[in-house]
Enzyme design. Structure first.
Site, PDB file in Angstrom:
ATOM      1  N   THR A 187       0.849  -1.185   0.000  1.00  0.00           N
ATOM      2  CA  THR A 187       0.000   0.000   0.000  1.00  0.00           C
ATOM      3  C   THR A 187       0.890   1.241   0.000  1.00  0.00           C
ATOM      4  OG1 THR A 187      -0.202  -0.105   2.394  1.00  0.00           O
ATOM      5  CG2 THR A 187      -1.945  -1.184   1.108  1.00  0.00           C
ATOM      6  N   THR A 225       1.608   4.423   1.612  1.00  0.00           N
ATOM      7  CA  THR A 225       2.479   4.922   2.688  1.00  0.00           C
ATOM      8  C   THR A 225       3.390   3.815   3.203  1.00  0.00           C
ATOM      9  OG1 THR A 225       0.836   6.575   3.316  1.00  0.00           O
ATOM     10  CG2 THR A 225       2.524   6.028   4.961  1.00  0.00           C
ATOM     11  N   CYS A 226       2.857   2.604   3.288  1.00  0.00           N
ATOM     12  CA  CYS A 226       3.642   1.479   3.795  1.00  0.00           C
ATOM     13  C   CYS A 226       4.841   1.190   2.889  1.00  0.00           C
ATOM     14  CB  CYS A 226       2.750   0.238   3.915  1.00  0.00           C
ATOM     15  SG  CYS A 226       1.267   0.508   4.897  1.00  0.00           S
ATOM     16  N   SER A 227       4.626   1.259   1.581  1.00  0.00           N
ATOM     17  CA  SER A 227       5.677   0.929   0.613  1.00  0.00           C
ATOM     18  C   SER A 227       6.602   2.090   0.302  1.00  0.00           C
ATOM     19  CB  SER A 227       5.049   0.450  -0.701  1.00  0.00           C
ATOM     20  OG  SER A 227       4.443  -0.805  -0.520  1.00  0.00           O
TER      21      SER A 227
END
Length: 157
Positions: free
Chosen positions: A45, A47-49
């Site tokens: 996703t 922000t996560c990546s």
């Protein structure tokens, strides 16, 4: 919600490694170690990546220089997805742990329901664990990304 000074709940997390599928009992995995565990709502996703996992990849050595034995990422995804995401992010120094049924996340009291987006997922957080006991926990406010960043955790070790 889990708080500073509390032991981690009993749970099983999965990790797909070069040796195959591993099932880790949380109590055993984090026993006799200083651990930085961070959670993301979903692998791959935005922000996560783009920020969360990459920050820990970049700062893993600095965290370990401050006495951290293990840096681990957990998400309510399956172990196959977590392995693929870790490989795509060059996260070889980070344990990519799957909480496929969200049982660990729920036991921590850190679940959220994203409804049609993905169902039950983890809130974004980071925690420092020493010998199975939470010594610091940094839970993000909804739609925020400040206190669970690798830089913030490193500054507060």
């Amino acid at each position: 919600m889990i708080e500073k000074g509390q032991p981690l709940p009993s749970a099983t997390l999965s990790e797909l490694t070069s040796e195959g599928m591993q099932s880790h009992q949380v109590g055993e995995l984090f026993a006799d170690k200083k651990v930085v565990l961070f959670a993301v709502p979903g692998a791959f996703t935005p922000t996560c990546s783009e920020a969360h996992l990459p920050g820990y990849v970049v700062l893993a050595d600095e965290l370990k220089a401050k006495g951290v034995d293990l840096v681990a990422c957990v998400s309510v995804n399956d172990a196959f997805v977590m392995k693929a995401w870790g490989e795509a992010q060059n996260a070889g120094d980070i344990a990519m742990l799957a909480d496929g049924d969200a049982s660990f996340t729920k036991a921590l009291g850190l679940e959220m329901d994203t409804a049609g987006f993905g169902g039950v997922r983890s809130q974004r957080y980071a925690m420092v664990i020493e010998k199975g006991v939470v010594t610091d926990v940094f839970v993000e406010a909804p739609k925020s990304f400040e206190v669970s960043k690798a830089e913030y955790v490193l500054a507060n070790l």
